[in-house]
Structure formats: structure tokens, C-alpha cells
Motif scaffolding. Structure first.
Motif, PDB file in Angstrom:
ATOM      1  N   SER A 292      25.767 -19.216  22.420  1.00 56.38           N
ATOM      2  CA  SER A 292      26.906 -19.553  23.271  1.00 56.38           C
ATOM      3  C   SER A 292      26.910 -18.596  24.456  1.00 56.38           C
ATOM      4  O   SER A 292      27.071 -17.382  24.287  1.00 56.38           O
ATOM      5  CB  SER A 292      28.213 -19.430  22.487  1.00 56.38           C
ATOM      6  OG  SER A 292      29.319 -19.500  23.357  1.00 56.38           O
ATOM      7  N   TYR A 293      26.779 -19.119  25.665  1.00 55.02           N
ATOM      8  CA  TYR A 293      26.672 -18.255  26.834  1.00 55.02           C
ATOM      9  C   TYR A 293      27.904 -17.378  27.049  1.00 55.02           C
ATOM     10  O   TYR A 293      27.757 -16.193  27.402  1.00 55.02           O
ATOM     11  CB  TYR A 293      26.377 -19.092  28.082  1.00 55.02           C
ATOM     12  CG  TYR A 293      26.088 -18.261  29.311  1.00 55.02           C
ATOM     13  CD1 TYR A 293      25.061 -17.318  29.307  1.00 55.02           C
ATOM     14  CD2 TYR A 293      26.848 -18.398  30.470  1.00 55.02           C
ATOM     15  CE1 TYR A 293      24.790 -16.550  30.421  1.00 55.02           C
ATOM     16  CE2 TYR A 293      26.588 -17.628  31.586  1.00 55.02           C
ATOM     17  CZ  TYR A 293      25.564 -16.702  31.567  1.00 55.02           C
ATOM     18  OH  TYR A 293      25.308 -15.940  32.679  1.00 55.02           O
ATOM     19  N   PRO A 294      29.137 -17.871  26.827  1.00 57.82           N
ATOM     20  CA  PRO A 294      30.294 -16.975  26.973  1.00 57.82           C
ATOM     21  C   PRO A 294      30.214 -15.754  26.056  1.00 57.82           C
ATOM     22  O   PRO A 294      30.555 -14.638  26.469  1.00 57.82           O
ATOM     23  CB  PRO A 294      31.486 -17.871  26.599  1.00 57.82           C
ATOM     24  CG  PRO A 294      31.032 -19.243  26.937  1.00 57.82           C
ATOM     25  CD  PRO A 294      29.575 -19.267  26.598  1.00 57.82           C
ATOM     26  N   LEU A 295      29.741 -15.937  24.829  1.00 58.37           N
ATOM     27  CA  LEU A 295      29.596 -14.813  23.911  1.00 58.37           C
ATOM     28  C   LEU A 295      28.448 -13.907  24.340  1.00 58.37           C
ATOM     29  O   LEU A 295      28.540 -12.674  24.267  1.00 58.37           O
ATOM     30  CB  LEU A 295      29.374 -15.321  22.484  1.00 58.37           C
ATOM     31  CG  LEU A 295      29.232 -14.253  21.392  1.00 58.37           C
ATOM     32  CD1 LEU A 295      30.439 -13.328  21.372  1.00 58.37           C
ATOM     33  CD2 LEU A 295      29.031 -14.909  20.026  1.00 58.37           C
ATOM     34  N   PHE A 296      27.357 -14.512  24.806  1.00 55.01           N
ATOM     35  CA  PHE A 296      26.205 -13.727  25.253  1.00 55.01           C
ATOM     36  C   PHE A 296      26.603 -12.841  26.439  1.00 55.01           C
ATOM     37  O   PHE A 296      26.241 -11.659  26.502  1.00 55.01           O
ATOM     38  CB  PHE A 296      25.053 -14.663  25.643  1.00 55.01           C
ATOM     39  CG  PHE A 296      23.717 -13.980  25.715  1.00 55.01           C
ATOM     40  CD1 PHE A 296      22.860 -13.995  24.633  1.00 55.01           C
ATOM     41  CD2 PHE A 296      23.311 -13.305  26.867  1.00 55.01           C
ATOM     42  CE1 PHE A 296      21.622 -13.361  24.678  1.00 55.01           C
ATOM     43  CE2 PHE A 296      22.092 -12.667  26.928  1.00 55.01           C
ATOM     44  CZ  PHE A 296      21.237 -12.695  25.837  1.00 55.01           C
ATOM     45  N   ILE A 297      27.351 -13.415  27.386  1.00 53.16           N
ATOM     46  CA  ILE A 297      27.842 -12.655  28.538  1.00 53.16           C
ATOM     47  C   ILE A 297      28.782 -11.536  28.078  1.00 53.16           C
ATOM     48  O   ILE A 297      28.742 -10.414  28.588  1.00 53.16           O
ATOM     49  CB  ILE A 297      28.568 -13.595  29.530  1.00 53.16           C
ATOM     50  CG1 ILE A 297      27.563 -14.322  30.405  1.00 53.16           C
ATOM     51  CG2 ILE A 297      29.547 -12.828  30.409  1.00 53.16           C
ATOM     52  CD1 ILE A 297      26.958 -13.486  31.504  1.00 53.16           C
ATOM     53  N   ALA A 298      29.638 -11.852  27.098  1.00 52.42           N
ATOM     54  CA  ALA A 298      30.585 -10.857  26.595  1.00 52.42           C
ATOM     55  C   ALA A 298      29.852  -9.648  26.011  1.00 52.42           C
ATOM     56  O   ALA A 298      30.265  -8.497  26.202  1.00 52.42           O
ATOM     57  CB  ALA A 298      31.505 -11.484  25.552  1.00 52.42           C
ATOM     58  N   VAL A 299      28.757  -9.885  25.295  1.00 55.07           N
ATOM     59  CA  VAL A 299      27.974  -8.781  24.722  1.00 55.07           C
ATOM     60  C   VAL A 299      27.394  -7.915  25.837  1.00 55.07           C
ATOM     61  O   VAL A 299      27.430  -6.673  25.770  1.00 55.07           O
ATOM     62  CB  VAL A 299      26.855  -9.317  23.800  1.00 55.07           C
ATOM     63  CG1 VAL A 299      25.951  -8.178  23.338  1.00 55.07           C
ATOM     64  CG2 VAL A 299      27.452 -10.032  22.595  1.00 55.07           C
ATOM     65  N   ALA A 300      26.863  -8.555  26.890  1.00 57.40           N
ATOM     66  CA  ALA A 300      26.304  -7.795  28.013  1.00 57.40           C
ATOM     67  C   ALA A 300      27.390  -6.980  28.719  1.00 57.40           C
ATOM     68  O   ALA A 300      27.156  -5.832  29.119  1.00 57.40           O
ATOM     69  CB  ALA A 300      25.629  -8.754  28.998  1.00 57.40           C
ATOM     70  N   LEU A 301      28.578  -7.556  28.887  1.00 55.84           N
ATOM     71  CA  LEU A 301      29.691  -6.838  29.519  1.00 55.84           C
ATOM     72  C   LEU A 301      30.147  -5.659  28.639  1.00 55.84           C
ATOM     73  O   LEU A 301      30.445  -4.579  29.141  1.00 55.84           O
ATOM     74  CB  LEU A 301      30.855  -7.787  29.773  1.00 55.84           C
ATOM     75  CG  LEU A 301      30.651  -8.814  30.895  1.00 55.84           C
ATOM     76  CD1 LEU A 301      31.738  -9.878  30.854  1.00 55.84           C
ATOM     77  CD2 LEU A 301      30.646  -8.114  32.261  1.00 55.84           C
TER      78      LEU A 301
ATOM     79  N   SER B 255      21.828 -24.719  33.666  1.00 57.05           N
ATOM     80  CA  SER B 255      22.595 -24.530  32.435  1.00 57.05           C
ATOM     81  C   SER B 255      21.852 -25.224  31.297  1.00 57.05           C
ATOM     82  O   SER B 255      20.905 -25.976  31.526  1.00 57.05           O
ATOM     83  CB  SER B 255      24.011 -25.091  32.585  1.00 57.05           C
ATOM     84  OG  SER B 255      23.972 -26.471  32.891  1.00 57.05           O
ATOM     85  N   ILE B 256      22.302 -24.978  30.079  1.00 59.60           N
ATOM     86  CA  ILE B 256      21.593 -25.488  28.902  1.00 59.60           C
ATOM     87  C   ILE B 256      22.526 -26.363  28.075  1.00 59.60           C
ATOM     88  O   ILE B 256      23.669 -25.979  27.797  1.00 59.60           O
ATOM     89  CB  ILE B 256      21.063 -24.316  28.056  1.00 59.60           C
ATOM     90  CG1 ILE B 256      19.969 -23.572  28.838  1.00 59.60           C
ATOM     91  CG2 ILE B 256      20.509 -24.801  26.737  1.00 59.60           C
ATOM     92  CD1 ILE B 256      19.386 -22.390  28.105  1.00 59.60           C
ATOM     93  N   ASN B 257      22.040 -27.526  27.694  1.00 61.15           N
ATOM     94  CA  ASN B 257      22.816 -28.458  26.882  1.00 61.15           C
ATOM     95  C   ASN B 257      22.608 -28.134  25.405  1.00 61.15           C
ATOM     96  O   ASN B 257      21.524 -28.307  24.863  1.00 61.15           O
ATOM     97  CB  ASN B 257      22.384 -29.897  27.186  1.00 61.15           C
ATOM     98  CG  ASN B 257      23.202 -30.920  26.427  1.00 61.15           C
ATOM     99  OD1 ASN B 257      24.353 -30.657  26.069  1.00 61.15           O
ATOM    100  ND2 ASN B 257      22.620 -32.076  26.187  1.00 61.15           N
ATOM    101  N   ARG B 258      23.662 -27.626  24.773  1.00 60.93           N
ATOM    102  CA  ARG B 258      23.607 -27.291  23.354  1.00 60.93           C
ATOM    103  C   ARG B 258      24.107 -28.461  22.519  1.00 60.93           C
ATOM    104  O   ARG B 258      24.986 -29.210  22.959  1.00 60.93           O
ATOM    105  CB  ARG B 258      24.479 -26.065  23.071  1.00 60.93           C
ATOM    106  CG  ARG B 258      24.107 -24.803  23.825  1.00 60.93           C
ATOM    107  CD  ARG B 258      22.738 -24.301  23.423  1.00 60.93           C
ATOM    108  NE  ARG B 258      22.496 -22.941  23.966  1.00 60.93           N
ATOM    109  CZ  ARG B 258      21.309 -22.392  24.082  1.00 60.93           C
ATOM    110  NH1 ARG B 258      20.227 -23.063  23.741  1.00 60.93           N
ATOM    111  NH2 ARG B 258      21.186 -21.176  24.566  1.00 60.93           N
ATOM    112  N   PRO B 259      23.540 -28.669  21.330  1.00 65.35           N
ATOM    113  CA  PRO B 259      22.528 -27.859  20.639  1.00 65.35           C
ATOM    114  C   PRO B 259      21.097 -28.339  20.866  1.00 65.35           C
ATOM    115  O   PRO B 259      20.171 -27.771  20.291  1.00 65.35           O
ATOM    116  CB  PRO B 259      22.920 -28.030  19.177  1.00 65.35           C
ATOM    117  CG  PRO B 259      23.422 -29.439  19.107  1.00 65.35           C
ATOM    118  CD  PRO B 259      24.135 -29.681  20.416  1.00 65.35           C
TER     119      PRO B 259
END
Length: 343
Positions: free
Chosen positions: A264-273, A189-193
Motif C-alpha cells: 500500500s503506497y500510503p503506508l510505504f510513504i508513511a514508513v519513509a517519512l 501508479s500501480i493497480n493493486r492487487p
């Protein structure tokens, strides 16, 4: 267990055919630990997928014997220390063979190959004598907790059997804008920012799994064993998607959480879905058209963290200065997908 203590125990290496091992297991001559059916299914799939080529590797079992040996030197009864899931897979595979013999011609051929494999193949067993229950448990822990797991980056680089890993490796090395955006190879996982790489390798593989299944699965490797498109077709779709994505926002800045919410990974995943919604079984031509159409609708979205729309979704403020982080729970991601449709 201290190594010097283990060295004082008598140990032998024996070889046993798989079918003989199954019969001993069914007859109560082999005691096993708790069965993990998820792991058993994974081993069964590995055996089934490679039965025809016989390109199979199985590490030795580790067992303890307190009952001495038969006249031929083989142990009479075994307590399995490491290998319970393999034995359970062998036993369940025998049941699968009997069921397959009653089905179509292709299944019958596979059944005969599996039957031959189980009768003709042997597996090595390292047998310790005189271990106490406590020593068996300690050896089990040492074998399973202290052995070094192969890193995900190595599995993806060298795995030629799993289509998900093969496709991930190809995309990782061939898409130039993705290289510019950055993929974290060491951390899951990635620590933002602080970390400005767009994705971790694990996250990239999860996104690619969405193109193959239409969903975000935790055990994604098991869900991609049968996919309707070829590897090259999936790579074509993913390249098209990434091209469209980096046309929306520059690759060199997309991983910067202070500038772009797509970090943001949740948003990135949402775009792919959103892009793959109800498309996993469609032909490649239709999927290409839908990817271009759906992504074009996102070009007018304000992806900056200052956009007040993000606060309408579940999330929390973290860090210094505090930044709004979207929650990664399933319901929140589904809400994000629905919002993307409205754009």
C-alpha cells in the motif's frame, strides 16, 4: 490547425538578444499569454544553476506579427504563441541581477555572469504573419498538447543535472533486492492487487525525495535543488533503508497486496517519512544510526492485510474480492506515521 493552412502563412526566423527581448516586453512591444509563476520559477532556477557553465539550451519562441517589420527585417510587435514563461523568466531574472549586485561577493560574480549571458546570448523566434486570433490559439494548443512529453524513465536515465533523478537512477540500477521487488517503469501508479511490483518509478523518486527533504512534496524536483548531503551519501542512506526494509519482509513478496500491506503506497510513504522525520539536516552518521534504530522497531509488526489495525485508519474496500485500501490523503498518512512511532 491544418498543416496546409499553416504553410500558406508567411513565416521567418529571427534572432534577438535576451536583453533586447526583455526591453521589448517591458515597452509593450510583446504581448504574452497568462504567466504561470511556478513554471517561470523553474526556468529561472535552470538559468541560475547553469549560468556559470553557460550550459543552457532554450528552444525557439513562436510568435505572430501583424505590424510588419522594421527596416532591418525584425518584427516591430509580437504576440507570443509559445514562450510566455521564458520571457517572463528573462524579465524577472533582470530584476534578480540588480538585487544580487547589492549582496555578497559570490552573488555579485553570479550577477555579472547573468548580465553577460543576457546581453551576449540570443534566442531564435519563429514569426508567423497574418494569423487570426483563432489560428494563434489553435497553434498554441497544437504546440503544447500534441507534442510528446519525455517519459519519466528517460528523464531519470539521462538527466545529469537534477540530483533527484541522478540518485533515483543509481538506486534503481544498484539495489538488487529492489530489483527483485520490482519497479514499474511504464505506469505512474500501480493497480493493486493485479500488479505485484512494489513501486512505480514515480513513487520511487518520491520516496527518495523524502530522504532529501524530509517531506513528501508534489513538485519534488523543485524542492531538492539544495540538499545538505552529497549524492553518494543519500545513496548510502537509501541503500541502508532498503536493506532494513527487505529484512522486515521478503522482497519477492512485498509487492503482493494480498500478502503484505507495505504494498500500500500510503503506508510505504508513511514508513519513509517516519524514518526521515526531523533528520533531513542531520549528518550522515546520525541518520544511519537512526534509520537502523527506527527500522528495528518495525520488525515485530504484523504486515499482513488481515491485521485489524489497518481498519483503524481511513480507507475503503475495493475490487473483487474486496480488499481494504488505505486512503492516501495527508492526514491519514500523518496518522500512520504517528502509529509507527508507537510500535
Amino acid at each position: 490547425m491544418i498543416l496546409s493552412e499553416l504553410d500558406r502563412k508567411r513565416r521567418t526566423m529571427v534572432s534577438c538578444s535576451i536583453i533586447e527581448l526583455v526591453h521589448m516586453y517591458r515597452n509593450g512591444q510583446i504581448a504574452t499569454r497568462e504567466v504561470n509563476q511556478l513554471r517561470v520559477r523553474s526556468i529561472k532556477n535552470y538559468l541560475l544553476d547553469n549560468a556559470l557553465t553557460k550550459n543552457i539550451y532554450l528552444p525557439p519562441l513562436v510568435a505572430s506579427s501583424r505590424e510588419g517589420a522594421a527596416p532591418n527585417g525584425d518584427p516591430i510587435e509580437l504576440s507570443i504563441i509559445d514562450g510566455t514563461q521564458r520571457i517572463a523568466a528573462f524579465a524577472q531574472l533582470e530584476d534578480s541581477i540588480l538585487k544580487a549586485l547589492k549582496k555578497g561577493e559570490e552573488k555579485v560574480k553570479l550577477a555579472y555572469e547573468l548580465d553577460s549571458l543576457m546581453k551576449d546570448s540570443s534566442i531564435a523566434i519563429q514569426v508567423f504573419e497574418g494569423l487570426t486570433r483563432a489560428e494563434e490559439s489553435q497553434l498554441y494548443l497544437d504546440l503544447n498538447l500534441k507534442g510528446k512529453k519525455v517519459a519519466l524513465s528517460k528523464r531519470i536515465s539521462f538527466d545529469s543535472r537534477n540530483n533527484l533523478n541522478v540518485i533515483t537512477n543509481q538506486v534503481l540500477h544498484t539495489h538488487q533486492s529492489l530489483k527483485t521487488a520490482g519497479v514499474e517503469l511504464e505506469k505512474r501508479s500501480i493497480n493493486r492487487p493485479a500488479n505485484k511490483k512494489l513501486l512505480s518509478l514515480s513513487q520511487l523518486r518520491q520516496v527518495i525525495g523524502i530522504f532529501m527533504t524530509g517531506k513528501a512534496h508534489l513538485n519534488i524536483e523543485e524542492k531538492v535543488s539544495q540538499s545538505p548531503l552529497s549524492n553518494s551519501e543519500y545513496i548510502t542512506l537509501i541503500h541502508l533503508y532498503l536493506n532494513e526494509l527487505f529484512d522486515i519482509y521478503p522482497a519477492e513478496q512485498m509487492g503482493d497486496y494480498t500478502k503484505c500491506m507495505l504494498a500500500s503506497y500510503p503506508l510505504f510513504i508513511a514508513v519513509a517519512l517516519y524514518v526521515n522525520d526531523k533528520m533531513e539536516n542531520q549528518p550522515i552518521e546520525q541518520r544511519q544510526q537512526l534509520i537502523a534504530t527506527r527500522m528495528s522497531k518495525l520488525k515485530e509488526v504484523d504486515w499482513s492485510p488481515d491485521n485489524p489495525i489497518w481498519k483503524e485508519f481511513k480507507g475503503t474496500y475495493k475490487g473483487r474480492p474486496p480488499l481494504f485500501h488505505l486512503s492516501k490523503d495527508k492526514n491519514n498518512i500523518e496518522e500512520l506515521v504517528r502509529w509507527l512511532y508507537s510500535c
